[in-house]
Design an enzyme around this catalytic site. Sequence first.
Site, PDB file in Angstrom:
ATOM      1  N   GLY A  70       0.838  -1.191   0.000  1.00 51.12           N
ATOM      2  CA  GLY A  70       0.000   0.000   0.000  1.00 51.12           C
ATOM      3  C   GLY A  70       0.866   1.231   0.000  1.00 51.12           C
ATOM      4  O   GLY A  70       2.093   1.140  -0.081  1.00 51.12           O
ATOM      5  N   ASP A  97      -6.499   9.652  14.821  1.00 48.98           N
ATOM      6  CA  ASP A  97      -6.937   9.434  13.442  1.00 48.98           C
ATOM      7  C   ASP A  97      -7.551   8.047  13.249  1.00 48.98           C
ATOM      8  O   ASP A  97      -7.249   7.340  12.291  1.00 48.98           O
ATOM      9  CB  ASP A  97      -5.772   9.657  12.474  1.00 48.98           C
ATOM     10  CG  ASP A  97      -6.255   9.845  11.028  1.00 48.98           C
ATOM     11  OD1 ASP A  97      -7.456  10.138  10.829  1.00 48.98           O
ATOM     12  OD2 ASP A  97      -5.442   9.695  10.106  1.00 48.98           O
ATOM     13  N   THR A 134       5.610   4.565   0.947  1.00 49.25           N
ATOM     14  CA  THR A 134       5.093   3.345   0.328  1.00 49.25           C
ATOM     15  C   THR A 134       5.383   2.208   1.307  1.00 49.25           C
ATOM     16  O   THR A 134       6.357   2.259   2.054  1.00 49.25           O
ATOM     17  CB  THR A 134       5.765   3.037  -1.026  1.00 49.25           C
ATOM     18  OG1 THR A 134       7.185   2.984  -0.837  1.00 49.25           O
ATOM     19  CG2 THR A 134       5.427   4.084  -2.068  1.00 49.25           C
ATOM     20  N   VAL A 135       4.506   1.206   1.297  1.00 49.58           N
ATOM     21  CA  VAL A 135       4.650   0.102   2.249  1.00 49.58           C
ATOM     22  C   VAL A 135       4.781  -1.205   1.473  1.00 49.58           C
ATOM     23  O   VAL A 135       3.985  -1.480   0.573  1.00 49.58           O
ATOM     24  CB  VAL A 135       3.454   0.051   3.223  1.00 49.58           C
ATOM     25  CG1 VAL A 135       3.606  -1.106   4.196  1.00 49.58           C
ATOM     26  CG2 VAL A 135       3.333   1.373   3.991  1.00 49.58           C
TER      27      VAL A 135
HETATM   28  P1  ATP Z   1      -1.233   8.153   5.514  1.00 52.86           P
HETATM   29  O1  ATP Z   1      -1.320   9.099   4.362  1.00 52.86           O
HETATM   30  O2  ATP Z   1      -2.493   7.352   5.711  1.00 52.86           O
HETATM   31  O3  ATP Z   1      -0.712   8.745   6.788  1.00 52.86           O
HETATM   32  P2  ATP Z   1       1.223   6.673   5.479  1.00 52.86           P
HETATM   33  O4  ATP Z   1       2.174   7.072   4.400  1.00 52.86           O
HETATM   34  O5  ATP Z   1       1.515   7.120   6.864  1.00 52.86           O
HETATM   35  O6  ATP Z   1      -0.198   7.056   5.030  1.00 52.86           O
HETATM   36  P3  ATP Z   1       0.307   4.082   6.302  1.00 52.86           P
HETATM   37  O7  ATP Z   1      -1.106   4.546   6.427  1.00 52.86           O
HETATM   38  O8  ATP Z   1       1.004   3.717   7.565  1.00 52.86           O
HETATM   39  O9  ATP Z   1       1.168   5.106   5.446  1.00 52.86           O
HETATM   40  O10 ATP Z   1       0.385   2.818   5.324  1.00 52.86           O
HETATM   41  C1  ATP Z   1      -0.075   2.883   3.980  1.00 52.86           C
HETATM   42  C2  ATP Z   1      -0.794   1.591   3.614  1.00 52.86           C
HETATM   43  O11 ATP Z   1       0.115   0.494   3.672  1.00 52.86           O
HETATM   44  C3  ATP Z   1      -1.922   1.212   4.557  1.00 52.86           C
HETATM   45  O12 ATP Z   1      -3.128   1.819   4.203  1.00 52.86           O
HETATM   46  C4  ATP Z   1      -1.963  -0.294   4.416  1.00 52.86           C
HETATM   47  O13 ATP Z   1      -2.680  -0.647   3.242  1.00 52.86           O
HETATM   48  C5  ATP Z   1      -0.516  -0.656   4.184  1.00 52.86           C
HETATM   49  N1  ATP Z   1       0.110  -1.043   5.457  1.00 52.86           N
HETATM   50  C6  ATP Z   1       0.612  -0.224   6.397  1.00 52.86           C
HETATM   51  N2  ATP Z   1       1.113  -0.893   7.449  1.00 52.86           N
HETATM   52  C7  ATP Z   1       0.923  -2.196   7.187  1.00 52.86           C
HETATM   53  C8  ATP Z   1       1.226  -3.417   7.885  1.00 52.86           C
HETATM   54  N3  ATP Z   1       1.809  -3.406   9.082  1.00 52.86           N
HETATM   55  N4  ATP Z   1       0.898  -4.586   7.290  1.00 52.86           N
HETATM   56  C9  ATP Z   1       0.286  -4.586   6.086  1.00 52.86           C
HETATM   57  N5  ATP Z   1      -0.026  -3.499   5.381  1.00 52.86           N
HETATM   58  C10 ATP Z   1       0.285  -2.300   5.908  1.00 52.86           C
END
Ligand code: ATP
Length: 429
Positions: A28, A152, A34-35
């Site tokens: 995601g 959030d 990016t994750v």
């Molecule tokens: P935001 O704009 O929501 O703050 P961000 O860049 O901080 O985004 P996250 O929300 O932590 O990122 O993660 C992005 C996406 O990655 C999540 O919506 C989820 O789909 C995936 N993801 C995050 N952490 C995990 C995890 N531990 N295991 C599996 N998928 C995950």
Amino acid sequence: SYRKGGYHAVRIGDSFSGGRYIAQRKLGWGEFSTVWLAYDTRSSEFVALKIQKSAPQFAQAALHEIEVLSAIADGDPSNSKYVVRLIDHFKHTGPNGQHSCMVLEFLGDSLLRLVKYNRYKGLELDKVREICKCILIGLDYLHRELGIIHTDLKLENVLLLSTINATQDPIRSGTPPILERPEGIPNGGATMNIIEKKLKQRARRAAARISGRRASMGGVGGGAKTNRSLDGIDLKCKVVDFGSACWADKQFAQEIQTRQYRSPEVILQSGYSFSADMWSFACIAFELATGEMMFTPKGGQGFSEDEDHLAMMMELLGKIPRKIANGGARSKDYFDRYGDLKRIRRLKYGSLEKLLIDKFRFSETDALEFAKFLCPLLDFEPENRPTAQQCSQHPWLNITSQNQTEVKSESGMEKVNVGMRNLQIKAGK
Ligand code: ATP
Ligand code: MG
Ligand code: MG
């Protein structure tokens, strides 16, 4: 966003932290990162690798998130509190700069995916209860033991412990990890496509294996696409995304929470605390049970989104007491001195219970009981809302659904009857 200061481009098979983690596929992405699903060669486990954009403000944000996640991990050595676990963190230098990276335990789909998968129908109340119990344990831990406000909470930020689609789950599908960048494939734009094709093939083969095994169990791999059964999906979940979390005694943002889950005290700027999370929690529970968000405010002619939101709250939950309506830094923008909205004069009052019955076709008992669970969490006076700990003691969480009780008692009766008949037959003999 794949430029200097932005995301780091990852190819499948790329290694991180001196070869310890190997990228498997994308899970995601968000505004900050990016994750990736990655394989941890040290523990031989799959993990989630969150790679932050490299610009200083993102590095700063990652530092904060790591601080919060470290406190969470330190306070819960046995990892039993339904909050995501930070395993490791490090920096990775690439063409776009230096990226903060967080290694998190690998989790499954978000509750939003689950609700979509269920075609926005609303989950069975027993399933809602299971999910609520997990979130409440997580919140009680964050609030009472750590003094952290999530700020959030929403469906996207609660992830299931397993994926809806078993083939996506490297653990359940038994897909072997990729240990190096697949050979014989040139780098460049086409790389991903070829590798992804290969991975899809492999996933399909794994899927065939699983559906063979699970078809008779009615599991998710069982084929029945139209049925969308949630049987076999463990509905345990964890709270994630601590990018905007804060300590109650060290707040930085005035405006917190995603719009639809935002509490009245945040809109009015009368100060917030743990109870703001409890408001969002109630919004989550409602959405799980109905498939629809509780509040979807839109600005209109002559009134703002905030005013629409306040109006919707009052239409569903009753009038905001004057003392509260007029108690915030923004109160004068919205309310007159009698505590009436300045620009939205005519409200159509209803009740949560009625909405559940009329719109969502809840039985009267279900509606009454669910409303009794939700309403205290949606008290306009934040201090009156139950804490996560108090809420977790609520009787609604331990109801077994009516249907089930009926079915159980019916089949129970049957057994008694059959038993008696047997006895009679035996006695007759
Ligand atoms: P935001 O704009 O929501 O703050 P961000 O860049 O901080 O985004 P996250 O929300 O932590 O990122 O993660 C992005 C996406 O990655 C999540 O919506 C989820 O789909 C995936 N993801 C995050 N952490 C995990 C995890 N531990 N295991 C599996 N998928 C995950
Ligand atoms: Mg997020
Ligand atoms: Mg975030």
